[in-house]
Enzyme design. Structure first.
Site, mmCIF file in Angstrom:
data_model
loop_
_atom_site.group_PDB
_atom_site.id
_atom_site.type_symbol
_atom_site.label_atom_id
_atom_site.label_comp_id
_atom_site.label_asym_id
_atom_site.label_seq_id
_atom_site.Cartn_x
_atom_site.Cartn_y
_atom_site.Cartn_z
ATOM 1 N N ASN A 226 -73.991 51.245 93.978
ATOM 2 C CA ASN A 226 -73.895 51.640 95.373
ATOM 3 C C ASN A 226 -74.635 50.276 96.218
ATOM 4 O O ASN A 226 -75.183 49.718 95.476
ATOM 5 C CB ASN A 226 -74.802 53.066 95.607
ATOM 6 C CG ASN A 226 -76.352 52.899 95.229
ATOM 7 O OD1 ASN A 226 -77.029 51.954 95.857
ATOM 8 N ND2 ASN A 226 -76.517 53.568 94.346
ATOM 9 N N LYS A 308 -66.236 44.302 76.498
ATOM 10 C CA LYS A 308 -65.544 44.638 77.624
ATOM 11 C C LYS A 308 -64.220 44.906 77.284
ATOM 12 O O LYS A 308 -63.329 44.410 76.404
ATOM 13 C CB LYS A 308 -65.420 43.221 78.277
ATOM 14 C CG LYS A 308 -64.704 43.154 79.646
ATOM 15 C CD LYS A 308 -64.347 41.706 80.301
ATOM 16 C CE LYS A 308 -63.600 41.853 81.580
ATOM 17 N NZ LYS A 308 -63.388 40.506 82.078
ATOM 18 N N PRO A 324 -79.639 62.687 85.495
ATOM 19 C CA PRO A 324 -80.873 63.611 85.647
ATOM 20 C C PRO A 324 -81.361 63.254 87.206
ATOM 21 O O PRO A 324 -81.486 62.108 87.749
ATOM 22 C CB PRO A 324 -81.744 63.144 84.677
ATOM 23 C CG PRO A 324 -81.415 61.912 84.165
ATOM 24 C CD PRO A 324 -80.002 61.956 84.377
ATOM 25 N N ASP A 325 -81.812 64.300 87.835
ATOM 26 C CA ASP A 325 -82.328 64.122 89.405
ATOM 27 C C ASP A 325 -83.705 63.761 88.944
ATOM 28 O O ASP A 325 -84.548 64.625 88.712
ATOM 29 C CB ASP A 325 -82.312 65.357 90.167
ATOM 30 C CG ASP A 325 -82.517 65.133 91.428
ATOM 31 O OD1 ASP A 325 -83.562 64.528 91.677
ATOM 32 O OD2 ASP A 325 -81.610 65.779 92.455
ATOM 33 N N LYS A 357 -82.803 69.127 100.588
ATOM 34 C CA LYS A 357 -83.263 68.377 99.664
ATOM 35 C C LYS A 357 -84.798 68.384 99.359
ATOM 36 O O LYS A 357 -85.551 68.596 98.538
ATOM 37 C CB LYS A 357 -83.105 66.820 99.447
ATOM 38 C CG LYS A 357 -81.562 66.664 99.299
ATOM 39 C CD LYS A 357 -81.053 65.224 99.401
ATOM 40 C CE LYS A 357 -79.692 65.201 99.562
ATOM 41 N NZ LYS A 357 -79.180 63.773 100.058
ATOM 42 N N LYS A 361 -86.074 69.934 95.741
ATOM 43 C CA LYS A 361 -86.817 68.773 95.032
ATOM 44 C C LYS A 361 -88.318 69.127 95.257
ATOM 45 O O LYS A 361 -88.924 68.095 94.709
ATOM 46 C CB LYS A 361 -86.220 67.473 95.301
ATOM 47 C CG LYS A 361 -84.846 67.280 95.381
ATOM 48 C CD LYS A 361 -84.203 66.034 95.373
ATOM 49 C CE LYS A 361 -82.684 65.790 95.381
ATOM 50 N NZ LYS A 361 -82.248 64.682 94.838
HETATM 51 O O1 C5P Z 1 -79.037 61.007 96.227
HETATM 52 P P1 C5P Z 1 -79.743 62.103 97.061
HETATM 53 O O2 C5P Z 1 -79.312 61.796 98.723
HETATM 54 O O3 C5P Z 1 -79.770 63.490 96.700
HETATM 55 O O4 C5P Z 1 -81.226 61.511 97.134
HETATM 56 C C1 C5P Z 1 -82.601 62.072 97.640
HETATM 57 C C2 C5P Z 1 -83.602 61.732 97.064
HETATM 58 O O5 C5P Z 1 -83.442 62.103 95.565
HETATM 59 C C3 C5P Z 1 -84.014 60.196 97.021
HETATM 60 O O6 C5P Z 1 -85.239 60.128 97.060
HETATM 61 C C4 C5P Z 1 -83.748 59.529 95.799
HETATM 62 O O7 C5P Z 1 -84.537 58.523 95.163
HETATM 63 C C5 C5P Z 1 -83.613 60.883 94.559
HETATM 64 N N1 C5P Z 1 -82.800 61.011 93.581
HETATM 65 C C6 C5P Z 1 -83.216 60.916 92.178
HETATM 66 N N2 C5P Z 1 -82.306 61.134 91.356
HETATM 67 C C7 C5P Z 1 -81.196 61.356 91.338
HETATM 68 C C8 C5P Z 1 -80.695 61.095 92.624
HETATM 69 C C9 C5P Z 1 -81.433 60.954 93.840
HETATM 70 O O8 C5P Z 1 -84.490 60.946 92.072
HETATM 71 N N3 C5P Z 1 -80.142 61.318 90.352
#
Ligand code: C5P
Length: 416
Positions: A226, A308, A324-325, A357, A361
């Site tokens: 990104n 490659k 993983p989040d 979120k 979270k």
């Molecule tokens: O991608 P998103 O908008 O859900 O991100 C919200 C928060 O979650 C941000 O602080 C980002 O750093 C965190 N995040 C994360 N792991 C991910 C996706 C997002 O810790 N895989």
């Protein structure tokens, strides 16, 4: 819940005239300070400049007078200000912040011992504002025992804020420590001091910051990524360090010139979300405040090819696996004394998804910022954001520099 007014944050949003006094002493790095003076003046900051006798061998009073839009002060002038006060008193009372750049070994010794034999040294003693010091000298001079002693002596005085010299090729052709900090670093530290007035209100706090974007490779050269540059995370690291915190930064791939803006902190460079997670899980237990400004991937390619892939073998569709989040996992592990702040880069309605979120979270606060406006979001030097916290408070931060926003955020976290 009603929006609570945080008086400290509210007052800092007003923009009073900022008054910066620059003291230039006799070193070749004086030419670089012209850029600092010019940038400050262009940004609307009032700038006054004192040149020591030695400084005038390197840059002329006319140079700084033109750049600062105000006559330069030198020792040749009669020390009487227009309104009759002695000049060193008037300048000392006028300045919000004083920066001495470059700082020579000679002027450092004067600061360490309280010697007042010129206008600059007298102004230091006749003022109480914070003082930023950016030394520049030959490596042997910088490493000399007497210079080390004097430097340590000024560091023990909380009034002085050091910008340690970097290493590199010096004008004497020596490669080593002694290069003055670059103008953008001086400007960033000055902006922090103008905000904090020299207070180290985060002293003793351990702050963990994630920055930049992650890259999820499916062969050695191709990845899902990104546009995040890491600028917001670097601004957070600067602001926290300038306020006295002990900072650890976990960052995705970052441009070299941005990395050079980092203060001397523990930095862990990672590439993928998995590496970022491992680093953050390891650092998290020791952190008081964690700010997740990184744009972490949500998905990664399901398979990785060690060689490659030739163009003809590229798949027309890429099977994906979830990532993983990280912040949600940190939320589960969070202890009562820890604060966890997430970021939500959004288009369109930025508040509703951010509030979701915040809850999902288990965050203490979330910083929602638009990425569909010209001067905010990825890669921009400026940003705007809405702070939403778990107590129901909302604060709208207007467009400002990322460093300024970082300071507003730390002001808000302190109120959590
Ligand atoms: O991608 P998103 O908008 O859900 O991100 C919200 C928060 O979650 C941000 O602080 C980002 O750093 C965190 N995040 C994360 N792991 C991910 C996706 C997002 O810790 N895989």
């Amino acid at each position: 819940m009603p929006v609570s007014e945080n008086p400290e944050t509210a007052s800092t949003l007003a923009t009073p005239v900022r008054k910066v006094l620059i003291g230039v002493t006799g070193g070749i790095a004086a030419y670089k300070v012209c850029e600092v003076i010019s940038s400050l003046a262009k940004s609307g900051t009032e700038v006054r400049v004192i040149l020591t006798q030695g400084a005038q061998a390197f840059i002329a009073p006319l140079t700084v007078a033109t750049l600062s839009r105000h006559p330069a002060y030198t020792d040749n002038r009669f020390w009487q200000a227009d309104r009759g006060k002695p000049l060193h008193i008037e300048l000392g009372e006028w300045a919000d912040v004083l920066a001495i750049a470059p700082l020579t070994a000679n002027t450092l010794a004067k600061l360490a011992w309280g010697i007042a034999d010129n206008l600059l040294a007298n102004t230091v003693l006749a003022s109480t504002c914070p003082i930023l010091l950016a030394p520049a000298m030959n490596t042997d001079m910088w490493e000399q025992a007497s210079v080390r002693r004097n430097w340590q002596q000024v560091l023990d005085d909380p009034r002085y804020h050091p910008l340690e010299p970097g290493a590199g090729i010096l004008a004497c052709d020596r490669v080593g420590a002694g290069r003055m900090a670059e103008p953008p670093q001086i400007l960033a530290h000055l902006e922090s001091l103008l905000h904090t007035r020299g207070q180290r209100d985060l002293q003793g706090k351990r702050v963990l910051i994630s920055a930049g974007g992650t890259r999820e490779y499916f062969d050695p050269v191709r990845f899902i990524g990104n546009p995040s540059t890491g600028k917001m995370g670097v601004a957070l690291a600067q602001a926290a360090t300038h306020r006295g915190a002990s900072v650890t930064l976990v960052c995705g791939p970052m441009a070299g010139e941005l990395r050079e803006m980092l203060p001397p902190i523990k930095t862990i460079a990672v590439t993928s979300a998995e590496q970022m997670q491992n680093a953050l899980l390891e650092e998290f237990p020791a952190a008081d405040w964690t700010l997740m400004s990184a744009a972490v991937a949500d998905v990664r390619p399901a398979t990785y090819h060690a060689e490659k892939l030739p163009k003809r073998l590229l798949p027309s569709a890429l099977p994906l696996a979830s990532v993983p989040d990280i912040v949600a996992e940190l939320g589960r592990r969070k202890q009562p004394h820890q604060k966890l702040i997430g970021f939500a880069a959004q288009t369109g309605d930025i508040v509703t998804p951010a509030l979701e979120k915040l809850e999902k979270k288990q965050l203490d606060a979330i910083v929602a910022n638009p990425i569909d406006r010209p001067d905010a979001g990825f890669g921009s030097d400026t940003n705007e954001a809405i702070w939403l916290d778990s107590r129901g408070n909302r604060r709208d931060f207007p467009p400002c520099s990322k460093l300024q926003l970082a300071h507003y955020l730390f002001d808000a976290i302190a109120f959590l």
